[in-house]
Design a protein around this motif. Structure first.
Motif: not given
Length: 332
Positions: A166-168, A176-177, A196-204
């Protein structure tokens, strides 16, 4: 183009997406499922049907004909087939003559669900599951695609399970890288799914209509519920705004597939639906080109053939599940 029919006893018994339901109108269409040409049509009553795209009389494509009330009419000699595949009219013979019992097309199972038409060319082992977010109109489910991909459908599903790209691949959009480090997460396996369980991802820019102009952290849950079907939810933990995505693959040939998606939401109902669809078009276009470059083209089920990382936990679980199910199509 007719491809060679693929023999996979598992996938023959699976439901495969073949068309966006609202687009199946008066004219029949031809689709390819595991190399088999299938004619799909909507009868005047609204029901959907699927027959082998071959008239038993002289081999014409039934999909090139027309729908007449509840029947599909062959374009060559006007033979009429009902939804069960039985020929109910041969114009060249007297109306008092009996229609030969062999005058029937091969019938396949067809159903509408999640805004898509699905076909099974064998005997379904189960029904498609009920997902409220894709069946309740309050969530505004939107079909997206279809997207043609020159790659194995298994590669498409595995890409959908992957977080680390996702970051690339989607840098500046879904990741975001600078925020590439993934938290530890768990993968669970049940008889009919891995998730999966919950997976937090930062997204612009997480999705259309988000309240967060500067981006934020979204909580993902990903799930594969059939060999070629998966879904995810991404939730803003602060607001509860949630986007759901269902991705499913029509296997055309081992290295070619058609991808259908459906997206739904519990927010942003003032945002045009077209904006959500365009966003998914952009995201999948970013995915498709890299999936088409992967080697080997078929998904390796031997876990020693590629280097696996702890970030690949869901991918590894998916590969192991395919082995357990006995899927051979699109794998090596």
């Amino acid at each position: 183009m007719l491809t060679e029919t693929v023999r996979d006893t598992v996938l023959e018994s699976e439901w495969h997406p073949v068309y966006i339901a609202k687009d199946l109108k008066e004219a029949p269409v031809s689709v390819i499922v595991l190399g088999e040409r299938v004619a799909v049509f909507r009868a005047a009553s609204g029901s959907v049907h699927a027959l082998r795209d071959l008239c038993v009389h002289r081999g014409a494509m039934l999909s090139k004909g027309r729908v007449e009330r509840e029947t599909l009419v062959c374009p060559y000699h006007g033979w009429k087939y009902d939804g069960s595949g039985a020929c109910v009219c041969i114009p060249a013979q007297a109306k008092t003559d009996k229609i030969p019992p062999r005058a029937r097309a091969t019938k396949y199972h067809a159903v509408e669900k999640y805004g898509l038409v699905w076909v099974c060319i064998g005997e379904p082992t189960s029904d498609l599951p009920y997902f409220e977010e894709f069946e309740n109109a309050d969530y505004r489910p939107l079909p997206c695609g279809p997207y043609t991909v020159h790659a194995a459908g298994t590669r498409v599903i595995e890409n959908f399970t992957d977080f680390a790209h996702l970051m690339f691949v989607h840098g500046g959009l879904l990741g975001h890288p600078d925020y590439a480090e993934l938290p530890d997460f768990k993968v669970f396996k049940e008889k009919d799914r891995v998730y999966t369980s919950d997976v937090p991802i930062f997204q612009p820019i997480a999705h259309s209509g988000s309240d967060m102009a500067e981006g934020t952290t979204y909580v993902y849950v990903k799930e594969v519920f059939r060999p070629l079907a998966a879904r995810l939810s991404k939730r803003d933990a602060a607001t509860g705004q949630t986007l759901w995505i269902l991705l499913t693959v029509l296997p055309v040939a081992e290295k070619e597939c058609t991808v259908y998606m459906s997206v739904s939401r519990n927010y942003g109902f003032d945002v045009p639906d077209e904006q959500f669809i365009k966003f998914q078009d952009t995201v999948f276009d970013q995915d498709a080109w890299i999936i088409e470059t992967q080697k080997p083209e078929l998904l390796p089920l031997d876990l020693q053939l590629e280097l696996n990382h702890k970030a690949d936990t869901l991918s590894v679980a998916y590969r192991r599940w395919l082995i357990e199910l006995g899927v051979t199509f699109g794998t090596t």
